[in-house]
Motif scaffolding. Sequence first.
Motif, PDB file in Angstrom:
ATOM      1  N   UNK A   2      -2.833   2.770  -5.203  1.00  0.00           N
ATOM      2  CA  UNK A   2      -4.242   2.407  -5.307  1.00  0.00           C
ATOM      3  C   UNK A   2      -4.409   0.897  -5.210  1.00  0.00           C
ATOM      4  N   UNK A   3      -5.479   0.482  -4.520  1.00  0.00           N
ATOM      5  CA  UNK A   3      -5.778  -0.943  -4.402  1.00  0.00           C
ATOM      6  C   UNK A   3      -7.118  -1.246  -5.061  1.00  0.00           C
ATOM      7  N   UNK A   4      -7.116  -2.198  -5.981  1.00  0.00           N
ATOM      8  CA  UNK A   4      -8.335  -2.706  -6.606  1.00  0.00           C
ATOM      9  C   UNK A   4      -8.689  -4.029  -5.942  1.00  0.00           C
ATOM     10  N   UNK A   5      -9.873  -4.098  -5.383  1.00  0.00           N
ATOM     11  CA  UNK A   5     -10.337  -5.325  -4.758  1.00  0.00           C
ATOM     12  C   UNK A   5     -11.288  -6.057  -5.681  1.00  0.00           C
ATOM     13  N   UNK A   6     -11.099  -7.356  -5.830  1.00  0.00           N
ATOM     14  CA  UNK A   6     -11.957  -8.162  -6.706  1.00  0.00           C
ATOM     15  C   UNK A   6     -12.660  -9.217  -5.869  1.00  0.00           C
ATOM     16  N   UNK A   7     -13.989  -9.241  -5.937  1.00  0.00           N
ATOM     17  CA  UNK A   7     -14.815 -10.166  -5.174  1.00  0.00           C
ATOM     18  C   UNK A   7     -15.361 -11.245  -6.104  1.00  0.00           C
ATOM     19  N   UNK A   8     -15.162 -12.505  -5.731  1.00  0.00           N
ATOM     20  CA  UNK A   8     -15.658 -13.628  -6.528  1.00  0.00           C
ATOM     21  C   UNK A   8     -16.381 -14.594  -5.593  1.00  0.00           C
ATOM     22  N   UNK A  88      -8.486  -4.744   3.522  1.00  0.00           N
ATOM     23  CA  UNK A  88      -7.215  -4.842   2.790  1.00  0.00           C
ATOM     24  C   UNK A  88      -6.850  -3.545   2.088  1.00  0.00           C
ATOM     25  N   UNK A  89      -7.694  -2.528   2.229  1.00  0.00           N
ATOM     26  CA  UNK A  89      -7.382  -1.212   1.678  1.00  0.00           C
ATOM     27  C   UNK A  89      -7.946  -0.927   0.305  1.00  0.00           C
ATOM     28  N   UNK A  90      -8.937  -1.710  -0.159  1.00  0.00           N
ATOM     29  CA  UNK A  90      -9.465  -1.527  -1.514  1.00  0.00           C
ATOM     30  C   UNK A  90     -10.131  -0.164  -1.671  1.00  0.00           C
TER      31      UNK A  90
END
Length: 287
Positions: A2-8, A88-90
């Motif tokens: 699993x991929x967690x994507x974080x946006x800032x 990126x696969x999030x």
Amino acid sequence: MTTLGIAVVDYRSAADTAGLVRSIVAHHHDPDLRVAVALVDNGDRRAPLEEVADLARRHGLLARVLHGHGNVGYAAGNNLAARWLRDAGADVIWVLNPDARITGGSLASAARLGAGDDGCAIGATAYRDGGGTVRPDLGAVDLWTGRSGRSAGPRALTYVAGHSVLLTRAAFDGLGGFGEEFFLFYEEADLAVRSARLGVPVRVVADLLVTHAGGGATGASADLRAKSLLTWFHASRSCMIFFRRHYPRRLPVAVAARLLYAGRALLAAGPAAAGAVLRGTAAGLRS
């Protein structure tokens, strides 16, 4: 995996963003969870953010600085981040403000958001109030006046607080991301209206705690005397856009409430603040 994507989305606040990244690293305990961080440079200061990205990489995170687009606002900036994170696969996209800090729980809780909802859900994290009680991190907006805060009255719409919003990939795609007509403010209320209409469930990740200093880049203080002109203007502009888009029949009431707000701004912060409210209101009615 699993991929967690974080946006800032960062506007000249790399020191704050570095503190956020450190809190992300401190709560990443699952070796089977891949974490990608997209740092959106809305302030044309790439070099300090590259240092933050290097910090993230040194701790095993995938990180990228997105730059060269200028200040496109909060909603559009998060959409830029989300597009890169999707590539990126999030599986889950977590929108966090630079001045937010993860203070409890594990990132794995965020990554499990879509379980049981056909992969489509929006999530809120939690916070600990002054009395030590853990509460869902939600906000509310009065659907007649546009006034926002934490308390939800009978006329209010409840939404996931914009400084910490979780969306599964399916939810983001179904909603088309954030409404880019909102440069600052009301984008989370707009998201709440649209998600309710589409039947996207909202879940609370109660074991994931986040604190938020608030107003670090925008000057969005609760103290009327300390609010920035940027906040006075864009809060008023976005309020009008929100009502025009979702509740057009209530727009006259919202305009009247905003004119009264200009009077409060005049008394609390002077003519410049009142003028910013009036200009923002007019801009929102034209947008």
